[in-house]
Design a protein around this motif. Structure first.
Motif, PDB file in Angstrom:
ATOM      1  N   ASP B  26       0.792  -1.224   0.000  1.00 12.56           N
ATOM      2  CA  ASP B  26       0.000   0.000   0.000  1.00 12.56           C
ATOM      3  C   ASP B  26       0.828   1.279   0.000  1.00 12.56           C
ATOM      4  O   ASP B  26       0.371   2.319  -0.469  1.00 12.56           O
ATOM      5  CB  ASP B  26      -0.936   0.015   1.223  1.00 12.56           C
ATOM      6  CG  ASP B  26      -1.853   1.207   1.214  1.00 12.56           C
ATOM      7  OD1 ASP B  26      -1.802   2.017   2.156  1.00 12.56           O
ATOM      8  OD2 ASP B  26      -2.605   1.370   0.225  1.00 12.56           O
ATOM      9  N   GLN B  27       2.051   1.212   0.520  1.00 13.12           N
ATOM     10  CA  GLN B  27       2.866   2.419   0.538  1.00 13.12           C
ATOM     11  C   GLN B  27       3.083   2.951  -0.882  1.00 13.12           C
ATOM     12  O   GLN B  27       3.194   4.157  -1.105  1.00 13.12           O
ATOM     13  CB  GLN B  27       4.223   2.141   1.216  1.00 13.12           C
ATOM     14  CG  GLN B  27       5.149   3.341   1.332  1.00 13.12           C
ATOM     15  CD  GLN B  27       4.549   4.527   2.074  1.00 13.12           C
ATOM     16  OE1 GLN B  27       3.593   4.400   2.842  1.00 13.12           O
ATOM     17  NE2 GLN B  27       5.114   5.703   1.851  1.00 13.12           N
ATOM     18  N   GLN B  30       0.370   5.162  -1.690  1.00 15.46           N
ATOM     19  CA  GLN B  30       0.565   6.451  -1.034  1.00 15.46           C
ATOM     20  C   GLN B  30       1.430   7.364  -1.896  1.00 15.46           C
ATOM     21  O   GLN B  30       1.167   8.567  -2.038  1.00 15.46           O
ATOM     22  CB  GLN B  30       1.245   6.253   0.336  1.00 15.46           C
ATOM     23  CG  GLN B  30       0.398   5.565   1.369  1.00 15.46           C
ATOM     24  CD  GLN B  30      -0.692   6.477   1.904  1.00 15.46           C
ATOM     25  OE1 GLN B  30      -0.464   7.638   2.179  1.00 15.46           O
ATOM     26  NE2 GLN B  30      -1.895   5.943   2.025  1.00 15.46           N
ATOM     27  N   LEU B  31       2.479   6.787  -2.475  1.00 15.07           N
ATOM     28  CA  LEU B  31       3.357   7.582  -3.339  1.00 15.07           C
ATOM     29  C   LEU B  31       2.580   8.122  -4.535  1.00 15.07           C
ATOM     30  O   LEU B  31       2.719   9.281  -4.908  1.00 15.07           O
ATOM     31  CB  LEU B  31       4.511   6.730  -3.868  1.00 15.07           C
ATOM     32  CG  LEU B  31       5.596   6.269  -2.930  1.00 15.07           C
ATOM     33  CD1 LEU B  31       6.711   5.617  -3.727  1.00 15.07           C
ATOM     34  CD2 LEU B  31       6.161   7.410  -2.113  1.00 15.07           C
ATOM     35  N   GLN B  33      -0.500   8.729  -4.749  1.00 13.79           N
ATOM     36  CA  GLN B  33      -1.425   9.781  -4.334  1.00 13.79           C
ATOM     37  C   GLN B  33      -0.740  11.129  -4.192  1.00 13.79           C
ATOM     38  O   GLN B  33      -1.368  12.181  -4.266  1.00 13.79           O
ATOM     39  CB  GLN B  33      -2.071   9.416  -2.994  1.00 13.79           C
ATOM     40  CG  GLN B  33      -3.209   8.435  -3.123  1.00 13.79           C
ATOM     41  CD  GLN B  33      -3.822   8.124  -1.763  1.00 13.79           C
ATOM     42  OE1 GLN B  33      -3.884   8.978  -0.889  1.00 13.79           O
ATOM     43  NE2 GLN B  33      -4.249   6.887  -1.579  1.00 13.79           N
ATOM     44  N   LEU B  34       0.564  11.084  -3.964  1.00 18.10           N
ATOM     45  CA  LEU B  34       1.298  12.334  -3.767  1.00 18.10           C
ATOM     46  C   LEU B  34       1.741  12.951  -5.092  1.00 18.10           C
ATOM     47  O   LEU B  34       2.350  14.009  -5.130  1.00 18.10           O
ATOM     48  CB  LEU B  34       2.521  12.106  -2.879  1.00 18.10           C
ATOM     49  CG  LEU B  34       2.189  11.796  -1.423  1.00 18.10           C
ATOM     50  CD1 LEU B  34       3.438  11.378  -0.669  1.00 18.10           C
ATOM     51  CD2 LEU B  34       1.553  12.999  -0.745  1.00 18.10           C
ATOM     52  N   GLN B  35       1.454  12.248  -6.175  1.00 21.00           N
ATOM     53  CA  GLN B  35       1.823  12.760  -7.493  1.00 21.00           C
ATOM     54  C   GLN B  35       0.651  13.547  -8.056  1.00 21.00           C
ATOM     55  O   GLN B  35      -0.481  13.117  -7.961  1.00 21.00           O
ATOM     56  CB  GLN B  35       2.175  11.589  -8.407  1.00 21.00           C
ATOM     57  CG  GLN B  35       2.681  12.004  -9.776  1.00 21.00           C
ATOM     58  CD  GLN B  35       3.409  10.876 -10.471  1.00 21.00           C
ATOM     59  OE1 GLN B  35       4.434  10.409  -9.996  1.00 21.00           O
ATOM     60  NE2 GLN B  35       2.887  10.440 -11.610  1.00 21.00           N
ATOM     61  N   ASP B  36       0.942  14.722  -8.583  1.00 14.39           N
ATOM     62  CA  ASP B  36      -0.111  15.517  -9.211  1.00 14.39           C
ATOM     63  C   ASP B  36       0.511  16.421 -10.282  1.00 14.39           C
ATOM     64  O   ASP B  36       1.677  16.240 -10.632  1.00 14.39           O
ATOM     65  CB  ASP B  36      -0.887  16.341  -8.170  1.00 14.39           C
ATOM     66  CG  ASP B  36       0.025  17.266  -7.378  1.00 14.39           C
ATOM     67  OD1 ASP B  36      -0.383  17.700  -6.281  1.00 14.39           O
ATOM     68  OD2 ASP B  36       1.151  17.568  -7.838  1.00 14.39           O
ATOM     69  N   ASN B  39       3.584  18.013  -9.244  1.00 12.96           N
ATOM     70  CA  ASN B  39       4.656  17.049  -8.950  1.00 12.96           C
ATOM     71  C   ASN B  39       4.467  15.832  -9.841  1.00 12.96           C
ATOM     72  O   ASN B  39       4.204  14.727  -9.352  1.00 12.96           O
ATOM     73  CB  ASN B  39       4.604  16.610  -7.485  1.00 12.96           C
ATOM     74  CG  ASN B  39       4.738  17.764  -6.516  1.00 12.96           C
ATOM     75  OD1 ASN B  39       5.829  18.171  -6.157  1.00 12.96           O
ATOM     76  ND2 ASN B  39       3.603  18.302  -6.105  1.00 12.96           N
ATOM     77  N   PHE B  42       6.823  12.582  -9.370  1.00 11.30           N
ATOM     78  CA  PHE B  42       7.190  12.276  -7.998  1.00 11.30           C
ATOM     79  C   PHE B  42       7.541  10.809  -7.781  1.00 11.30           C
ATOM     80  O   PHE B  42       8.571  10.481  -7.187  1.00 11.30           O
ATOM     81  CB  PHE B  42       6.053  12.683  -7.048  1.00 11.30           C
ATOM     82  CG  PHE B  42       6.374  12.441  -5.605  1.00 11.30           C
ATOM     83  CD1 PHE B  42       5.736  11.430  -4.887  1.00 11.30           C
ATOM     84  CD2 PHE B  42       7.340  13.194  -4.957  1.00 11.30           C
ATOM     85  CE1 PHE B  42       6.043  11.192  -3.562  1.00 11.30           C
ATOM     86  CE2 PHE B  42       7.668  12.949  -3.626  1.00 11.30           C
ATOM     87  CZ  PHE B  42       7.014  11.950  -2.930  1.00 11.30           C
ATOM     88  N   GLU B  45      10.804   9.800  -9.388  1.00 15.25           N
ATOM     89  CA  GLU B  45      11.922  10.423  -8.669  1.00 15.25           C
ATOM     90  C   GLU B  45      12.263   9.651  -7.407  1.00 15.25           C
ATOM     91  O   GLU B  45      13.428   9.336  -7.145  1.00 15.25           O
ATOM     92  CB  GLU B  45      11.586  11.873  -8.310  1.00 15.25           C
ATOM     93  CG  GLU B  45      11.717  12.825  -9.481  1.00 15.25           C
ATOM     94  CD  GLU B  45      11.119  14.196  -9.185  1.00 15.25           C
ATOM     95  OE1 GLU B  45      10.995  14.979 -10.135  1.00 15.25           O
ATOM     96  OE2 GLU B  45      10.773  14.483  -8.025  1.00 15.25           O
ATOM     97  N   VAL B  46      11.245   9.351  -6.622  1.00 17.47           N
ATOM     98  CA  VAL B  46      11.501   8.650  -5.363  1.00 17.47           C
ATOM     99  C   VAL B  46      12.022   7.242  -5.623  1.00 17.47           C
ATOM    100  O   VAL B  46      12.975   6.779  -4.973  1.00 17.47           O
ATOM    101  CB  VAL B  46      10.222   8.573  -4.502  1.00 17.47           C
ATOM    102  CG1 VAL B  46      10.507   7.817  -3.211  1.00 17.47           C
ATOM    103  CG2 VAL B  46       9.704   9.956  -4.177  1.00 17.47           C
ATOM    104  N   LEU B  49      15.606   7.291  -6.593  1.00 19.82           N
ATOM    105  CA  LEU B  49      16.437   7.456  -5.403  1.00 19.82           C
ATOM    106  C   LEU B  49      16.625   6.119  -4.703  1.00 19.82           C
ATOM    107  O   LEU B  49      17.717   5.791  -4.234  1.00 19.82           O
ATOM    108  CB  LEU B  49      15.788   8.426  -4.414  1.00 19.82           C
ATOM    109  CG  LEU B  49      15.894   9.914  -4.696  1.00 19.82           C
ATOM    110  CD1 LEU B  49      15.099  10.696  -3.669  1.00 19.82           C
ATOM    111  CD2 LEU B  49      17.348  10.351  -4.676  1.00 19.82           C
ATOM    112  N   SER B  88       9.669   2.591   2.616  1.00 15.08           N
ATOM    113  CA  SER B  88       9.167   3.907   2.226  1.00 15.08           C
ATOM    114  C   SER B  88       8.597   3.951   0.820  1.00 15.08           C
ATOM    115  O   SER B  88       7.782   4.820   0.514  1.00 15.08           O
ATOM    116  CB  SER B  88      10.275   4.968   2.337  1.00 15.08           C
ATOM    117  OG  SER B  88      10.616   5.177   3.676  1.00 15.08           O
TER     118      SER B  88
END
Lengths: 251, 152
Positions: B26-27, B30-31, B33-36, B39, B42, B45-46, B49, B88
């Protein structure tokens, strides 16, 4: 007659150009004011984590929730940012036992630049990873709680759900203990800690330009928040993200 | 059928497969969901990394396990980092191996550690390939003029 008409046209064009420039200048000024206002209204979080990936995540999570963020990769850097790197008593104008809201001026005094230079800054929340090389989040928590930043809520984050660790941090004054990886719901929940008692957690901020004048007339109290409207009720699932303390044996 | 829809279907199916097989948890959602719009890259990128960080850690681990005298604390520190970063981004299988790895470290079990290193290298390699495929499929959808059907 013709030359007269051309002259007028040129004048007209120049006037228009000038007008346009003035409009754009006005717009730029307005934008800057709005940005400054926004900066005033948004909470500032100091986030501490040695993992690059986690810092990136944290930054995104916090900005998504409209916080201003400063990221550092160690406890030492955090202390430096807070002006606590030397002794706790390295504050000229304020005594270390006074907390910010009692004193009219407080700020960070950078040694070497002269003791009458203040750089004001506000920190509404500190979030720190527990397990870091060098200074741990727990050590940082203790330092903060023993300084003039002691009223700023500190949240500890950890990938490990260890009840004794959690208890230790909460006893030392941590506001909250969050399990990693953090989710948006965790960050949204933090607002309740900041809104709990606005006066208590507000910080006094000084414009750099004002340090020469009377201090009392140039204080902006950044306690208001435009985030109030985003406040959400705790939903049941969020409770599961918090390590449960019930049922722990009293040691 | 419309090629965009086909590609989207492919993407959805592939993603579901990764979740079903435990490569992602599920994490990862979450990632996403943080993309828009502000961003847009996103997740890539993560994850990038994560790839860089993991490769560095795996190298360090290999070196540490080749030493005459094994420094288990150092190994544990590296594995702890790898566990954290895989967690993460939602790389579940990598994270799980790391947990076992740390247990062997605690027991100072050299064979167990070596076994785990091999395992974690495999799992890392697998999830890397799968994520790269996922991103490629996304690109195809976008290039065909479609949008990414997230969250799924």
């Amino acid at each position: 007659m013709e030359s007269g008409a051309v002259h007028t046209q040129q004048q007209e064009e120049e006037k228009q150009k000038q007008q346009k420039e003035e409009e754009e200048e006005e717009k730029r000024k307005q934008q800057k004011e709005e940005e400054e206002e926004e900066e005033e209204e948004h909470f500032h979080v100091l986030a501490v984590d040695d993992s690059f990936i986690d810092r990136k995540l944290l930054e995104r999570l916090l900005k998504e929730s409209s916080y201003q963020v400063t990221l550092v990769d160690s406890g030492d850097k955090a202390l430096e940012y807070l002006g606590l790197l030397d002794s706790i008593d390295n504050v000229n104008a304020t005594s270390s036992s006074q907390s910010p809201q009692q004193e009219c001026i407080y700020g960070e005094i950078r040694p070497g630049l002269g003791t009458d230079i203040f750089t004001g800054m506000k920190v509404n929340l500190i979030m720190t990873d527990y397990c870091m090389p060098g200074m741990s989040g727990y050590d940082l928590l203790k330092r903060v709680k023993g300084s003039y930043w002691k009223d700023v809520p500190v949240v500890i984050m950890s990938s490990e759900n260890i009840p004794s660790r959690i208890r230790m941090c909460l006893e030392e004054g941590a506001e909250e203990f969050l399990l990693k990886p953090l989710q948006l719901s965790d960050v949204e929940k933090l607002q309740t800690h900041l809104l709990k008692s606005p006066e208590k957690y507000s910080s006094i901020r000084i414009d750099d330009s004002s340090f020469n004048t009377e201090s009392s007339s140039n204080i902006t109290v950044s306690s208001k928040s435009n985030i109030a409207s985003k406040r959400k009720a705790l939903s049941p699932e969020i409770e599961e993200r918090r390590p449960k303390l019930k049922g722990l044996a009293v040691v | 059928m419309d090629s965009v829809v086909l590609l989207q279907r492919q993407l959805v199916d592939y993603t579901a497969q990764l979740f079903n097989e435990g490569f992602l948890d599920d994490q990862f959602n979450q990632l996403q969901q943080l993309q828009d719009e502000s961003n847009p890259d996103f997740v890539v990128e993560v994850v990038t990394l994560f790839f860089e960080d993991s490769e560095r850690l795996l190298n360090e681990l290999a070196k540490a396990l080749e030493q005459q005298s094994i420094d288990y604390r150092k190994i544990d520190a590296h594995v702890h980092q790898l566990k954290g970063s895989s967690s993460s981004i939602g790389a579940q299988r990598v994270q799980k191996v790391c947990i076992a790895f740390r247990n062997y470290c605690e027991e100072r079990n050299i064979e167990g550690c070596q076994k785990c290193l091999q395992q974690v290298k495999n799992e890392y390699s697998l999830v890397k390939t799968k994520l790269e495929t996922l991103f490629k499929l996304e690109q195809q959808v976008l290039s065909a003029g479609g949008s990414i059907p997230w969250p799924m």
